[in-house]
Design a protein around this motif. Structure first.
Motif, PDB file in Angstrom:
ATOM      1  N   ALA A   1     -44.640 -13.650  48.290  1.00 42.05           N
ATOM      2  CA  ALA A   1     -44.543 -13.453  46.843  1.00 42.05           C
ATOM      3  C   ALA A   1     -44.477 -14.804  46.136  1.00 42.05           C
ATOM      4  O   ALA A   1     -44.007 -15.796  46.704  1.00 42.05           O
ATOM      5  N   TRP A   2     -44.953 -14.808  44.883  1.00 44.03           N
ATOM      6  CA  TRP A   2     -44.998 -16.031  44.102  1.00 44.03           C
ATOM      7  C   TRP A   2     -44.593 -15.779  42.662  1.00 44.03           C
ATOM      8  O   TRP A   2     -44.799 -14.696  42.124  1.00 44.03           O
ATOM      9  N   LEU A   3     -44.071 -16.807  42.052  1.00 40.80           N
ATOM     10  CA  LEU A   3     -43.808 -16.855  40.620  1.00 40.80           C
ATOM     11  C   LEU A   3     -44.811 -17.860  40.064  1.00 40.80           C
ATOM     12  O   LEU A   3     -44.945 -18.968  40.591  1.00 40.80           O
ATOM     13  N   ASN A   4     -45.522 -17.470  39.025  1.00 41.33           N
ATOM     14  CA  ASN A   4     -46.590 -18.298  38.464  1.00 41.33           C
ATOM     15  C   ASN A   4     -46.353 -18.459  36.969  1.00 41.33           C
ATOM     16  O   ASN A   4     -46.114 -17.473  36.273  1.00 41.33           O
ATOM     17  N   ILE A   5     -46.428 -19.684  36.497  1.00 41.33           N
ATOM     18  CA  ILE A   5     -46.300 -19.982  35.073  1.00 41.33           C
ATOM     19  C   ILE A   5     -47.615 -20.609  34.635  1.00 41.33           C
ATOM     20  O   ILE A   5     -48.064 -21.594  35.224  1.00 41.33           O
TER      21      ILE A   5
ATOM     22  N   TYR B   1     -44.914 -21.048  42.508  1.00 42.41           N
ATOM     23  CA  TYR B   1     -43.838 -21.264  43.469  1.00 42.41           C
ATOM     24  C   TYR B   1     -43.639 -20.007  44.306  1.00 42.41           C
ATOM     25  O   TYR B   1     -43.585 -18.905  43.778  1.00 42.41           O
ATOM     26  N   GLU B   2     -43.501 -20.199  45.609  1.00 43.76           N
ATOM     27  CA  GLU B   2     -43.208 -19.062  46.468  1.00 43.76           C
ATOM     28  C   GLU B   2     -41.756 -18.642  46.247  1.00 43.76           C
ATOM     29  O   GLU B   2     -40.878 -19.490  46.059  1.00 43.76           O
ATOM     30  N   VAL B   3     -41.535 -17.327  46.221  1.00 40.90           N
ATOM     31  CA  VAL B   3     -40.187 -16.772  46.046  1.00 40.90           C
ATOM     32  C   VAL B   3     -39.950 -15.731  47.132  1.00 40.90           C
ATOM     33  O   VAL B   3     -40.908 -15.200  47.715  1.00 40.90           O
TER      34      VAL B   3
END
Length: 170
Positions: free
Chosen positions: A55-59, A73-75
């Motif tokens: 899973a990733w968080l993307n901005i 960023y991987e979460v």
């Protein structure tokens, strides 16, 4: 990361399917609403994406066009699942197919749910003016049409589009 240069296209045919090297199912949602991004109240979209067991968080900056600032960023998977279920207004589900062509890799997203029937090819480049060979199956470019951004597919899904919108004509 820092900058993403990405062009989006419709598909002229299904000939790309014979060239797929791999595919993965993706589920994603947004922590900042499309309304906040399109109104200018938010300077970026914030996405949570799950692909397989990762899973990733993307901005990504909310500017329209092929070049946008991007950070990813991987979460932990459990955190992403919690964010999708508790903090997002909805999700976009798709299968991403990878197709190599003339030194570039196209990512072809085949959507499901309220976006069933929408298939879009994306191509990441190193420069805005980078040349690339167009495969015969590549159709009209829709990079400048915000409705094709995944963020907007939650509130205004493909099922609600007019025939002209589906063909990229307006």
């Amino acid at each position: 990361m820092g900058m993403e240069i990405e062009r989006k296209f419709l598909l002229a045919s299904d000939a790309w399917r014979a060239q797929v090297s791999r595919s993965e199912r993706l589920v994603q949602g947004y922590l900042v609403s499309a309304a906040a991004v399109t109104s200018g109240a938010a300077k970026s979209s914030v996405r949570v994406r799950i692909g397989g067991e990762r899973a990733w968080l993307n901005i990504k900056s909310s500017t329209l066009g092929v070049a946008r600032q991007e950070y990813e960023y991987e979460v932990p998977l459990a955190d992403a699942e919690a964010m999708l279920s508790r903090l997002c207004d909805g999700v976009v589900e798709k299968i991403r197919h990878y197709v190599a062509h003339a030194g570039h890799e196209f990512e072809i997203d085949e959507f499901f749910g309220a976006n069933d029937g929408l298939v879009v090819a994306e191509l990441e480049l190193d420069a805005v003016d980078e040349a690339f060979e167009r495969p015969d199956w590549l159709g009209a470019e829709v990079s400048d049409k915000a409705r094709y951004y995944n963020l907007n597919l939650i509130g205004y899904p493909y099922a609600a589009w007019t025939a002209a919108q589906r063909e990229g004509l307006d």
